[in-house]
Design a protein around this motif. Structure first.
Motif, mmCIF file in Angstrom:
data_model
loop_
_atom_site.group_PDB
_atom_site.id
_atom_site.type_symbol
_atom_site.label_atom_id
_atom_site.label_comp_id
_atom_site.label_asym_id
_atom_site.label_seq_id
_atom_site.Cartn_x
_atom_site.Cartn_y
_atom_site.Cartn_z
ATOM 1 N N ALA A 98 -11.140 10.916 1.632
ATOM 2 C CA ALA A 98 -11.034 10.116 0.408
ATOM 3 C C ALA A 98 -9.581 10.058 -0.072
ATOM 4 C CB ALA A 98 -11.928 10.706 -0.683
ATOM 5 N N ARG A 99 -8.872 11.190 0.035
ATOM 6 C CA ARG A 99 -7.452 11.178 -0.354
ATOM 7 C C ARG A 99 -6.667 10.231 0.533
ATOM 8 N NH1 ARG A 99 -7.516 17.414 -0.858
ATOM 9 N NH2 ARG A 99 -8.040 17.672 -3.044
ATOM 10 N N GLU A 100 -6.915 10.310 1.842
ATOM 11 C CA GLU A 100 -6.211 9.424 2.772
ATOM 12 C C GLU A 100 -6.545 7.959 2.487
ATOM 13 O OE1 GLU A 100 -3.860 10.199 4.966
ATOM 14 O OE2 GLU A 100 -3.999 12.246 4.194
ATOM 15 N N ASP A 101 -7.839 7.689 2.245
ATOM 16 C CA ASP A 101 -8.236 6.311 1.921
ATOM 17 C C ASP A 101 -7.577 5.863 0.629
ATOM 18 O OD1 ASP A 101 -9.773 6.208 4.178
ATOM 19 O OD2 ASP A 101 -11.701 6.544 3.147
ATOM 20 N N GLY A 102 -7.519 6.747 -0.352
ATOM 21 C CA GLY A 102 -6.866 6.417 -1.621
ATOM 22 C C GLY A 102 -5.394 6.099 -1.418
ATOM 23 N N LYS A 103 -4.736 6.917 -0.579
ATOM 24 C CA LYS A 103 -3.317 6.659 -0.293
ATOM 25 C C LYS A 103 -3.145 5.313 0.404
ATOM 26 C CE LYS A 103 -1.878 11.487 0.057
ATOM 27 N NZ LYS A 103 -1.430 12.547 0.974
ATOM 28 N N LYS A 104 -4.060 5.019 1.357
ATOM 29 C CA LYS A 104 -3.982 3.735 2.064
ATOM 30 C C LYS A 104 -4.204 2.572 1.099
ATOM 31 C CE LYS A 104 -5.519 5.421 6.575
ATOM 32 N NZ LYS A 104 -6.618 5.426 7.541
ATOM 33 N N ILE A 105 -5.187 2.732 0.213
ATOM 34 C CA ILE A 105 -5.478 1.657 -0.752
ATOM 35 C C ILE A 105 -4.287 1.438 -1.670
ATOM 36 C CG2 ILE A 105 -6.915 1.084 -2.752
ATOM 37 C CD1 ILE A 105 -9.265 2.414 -1.244
ATOM 38 N N VAL A 106 -3.682 2.528 -2.147
ATOM 39 C CA VAL A 106 -2.504 2.405 -3.020
ATOM 40 C C VAL A 106 -1.358 1.748 -2.263
ATOM 41 C CG1 VAL A 106 -0.741 3.748 -4.222
ATOM 42 C CG2 VAL A 106 -3.137 4.299 -4.563
ATOM 43 N N ALA A 107 -1.147 2.158 -0.992
ATOM 44 C CA ALA A 107 -0.068 1.558 -0.195
ATOM 45 C C ALA A 107 -0.322 0.062 0.022
ATOM 46 C CB ALA A 107 0.058 2.278 1.143
ATOM 47 N N GLU A 108 -1.592 -0.287 0.334
ATOM 48 C CA GLU A 108 -1.924 -1.706 0.528
ATOM 49 C C GLU A 108 -1.726 -2.483 -0.769
ATOM 50 O OE1 GLU A 108 -5.887 -1.845 2.065
ATOM 51 O OE2 GLU A 108 -5.308 -1.024 4.022
ATOM 52 N N ALA A 109 -2.144 -1.891 -1.887
ATOM 53 C CA ALA A 109 -1.977 -2.569 -3.180
ATOM 54 C C ALA A 109 -0.495 -2.768 -3.484
ATOM 55 C CB ALA A 109 -2.654 -1.765 -4.289
ATOM 56 N N ARG A 110 0.318 -1.748 -3.150
ATOM 57 C CA ARG A 110 1.768 -1.889 -3.368
ATOM 58 C C ARG A 110 2.337 -2.994 -2.489
ATOM 59 N NH1 ARG A 110 3.462 4.427 -3.713
ATOM 60 N NH2 ARG A 110 2.843 4.727 -5.884
ATOM 61 N N GLU A 111 1.897 -3.019 -1.220
ATOM 62 C CA GLU A 111 2.381 -4.063 -0.313
ATOM 63 C C GLU A 111 1.973 -5.442 -0.821
ATOM 64 O OE1 GLU A 111 1.052 -3.321 3.643
ATOM 65 O OE2 GLU A 111 2.083 -1.388 3.770
ATOM 66 N N ILE A 112 0.710 -5.551 -1.251
ATOM 67 C CA ILE A 112 0.234 -6.844 -1.766
ATOM 68 C C ILE A 112 1.014 -7.225 -3.017
ATOM 69 C CG2 ILE A 112 -1.747 -7.991 -2.836
ATOM 70 C CD1 ILE A 112 -3.530 -6.390 -0.875
ATOM 71 N N ALA A 113 1.213 -6.249 -3.922
ATOM 72 C CA ALA A 113 1.961 -6.531 -5.152
ATOM 73 C C ALA A 113 3.400 -6.892 -4.830
ATOM 74 C CB ALA A 113 1.912 -5.312 -6.083
ATOM 75 N N SER A 114 3.985 -6.191 -3.859
ATOM 76 C CA SER A 114 5.365 -6.493 -3.460
ATOM 77 C C SER A 114 5.454 -7.901 -2.866
ATOM 78 C CB SER A 114 5.836 -5.449 -2.452
ATOM 79 O OG SER A 114 7.093 -5.778 -1.955
ATOM 80 N N ALA A 115 4.499 -8.244 -2.003
ATOM 81 C CA ALA A 115 4.488 -9.583 -1.403
ATOM 82 C C ALA A 115 4.275 -10.646 -2.481
ATOM 83 C CB ALA A 115 3.395 -9.678 -0.336
ATOM 84 N N GLU A 116 3.343 -10.347 -3.413
ATOM 85 C CA GLU A 116 3.086 -11.308 -4.499
ATOM 86 C C GLU A 116 4.332 -11.471 -5.372
ATOM 87 O OE1 GLU A 116 0.869 -14.072 -6.681
ATOM 88 O OE2 GLU A 116 0.503 -13.178 -4.725
#
Length: 180
Positions: A98-116
């Motif tokens: 769950a921690r790893e998934d949370g880190k991945k989700i946060v990283a993906e959200a950051r990437e999406i936010a950065s791209a946006e």
């Protein structure tokens, strides 16, 4: 009364000890003892032996059952302890996943936010550039009109030729850009 008995014993002249019974009493007592011993030996003793054997067997059976129950309880405790350890291990693995998934989700959200953010910044730059070009075109036409009016007043004649007016305005704006 005791005196009477002593007197009676003394009158008869008995020289016997009152504590030792007569021979016929010993004989009948021995016969009764043998009969009671025979009945006890044949009837009571086998029943007592059977009863004691049954009790011993029951006690041994209960001890065996208690030992078996103890072994089963120990086995169940060991199994429970093993299952508890396995459950704790699985819970730890699930937490880590769950921690790893949370880190991945946060990283993906950051990437999406950065791209946006990059897309919005690029769109804003594009819109600013378009508005700048539009303002520049509008400014050229207004500055050109004002410059022609001003030049016409200074010279005293109207500059109605569009090609000539456009050339004058372009030279004026080029000179302004050189000054910057």
């Amino acid at each position: 009364m005791l005196n009477a008995l002593v007197a009676y014993a003394a009158e008869e002249g008995h020289n016997t000890n009152p504590l030792i019974p007569a021979w016929y009493d010993i004989l009948w007592s021995a016969v009764c003892f043998v009969i009671i011993l025979f009945v006890f030996w044949r009837v009571a003793l086998p029943k007592m032996k059977t009863l004691l054997d049954q009790r011993a067997a029951a006690i041994e059976g209960n001890i065996a059952k208690a030992d078996e129950a103890q072994r089963k309880a120990e086995a169940a405790l060991e199994e429970y302890t093993a299952q508890l350890a396995e459950a704790r291990k699985e819970a730890g693995e699930i937490r880590e996943a769950a921690r790893e998934d949370g880190k991945k989700i946060v990283a993906e959200a950051r990437e999406i936010a950065s791209a946006e953010a990059a897309r919005l910044t690029a769109a804003a730059h594009t819109q600013i550039e378009a508005e700048r070009q539009s303002a520049l075109v509008s400014l050229r036409s207004e500055v050109g009109t004002l410059a022609l009016d001003l030049a016409g007043r200074v010279i005293g004649e109207t500059l109605s030729d569009d090609a000539k007016a456009k050339g004058v305005v372009d030279r004026f704006l080029a000179d302004l850009e050189k000054v910057k």
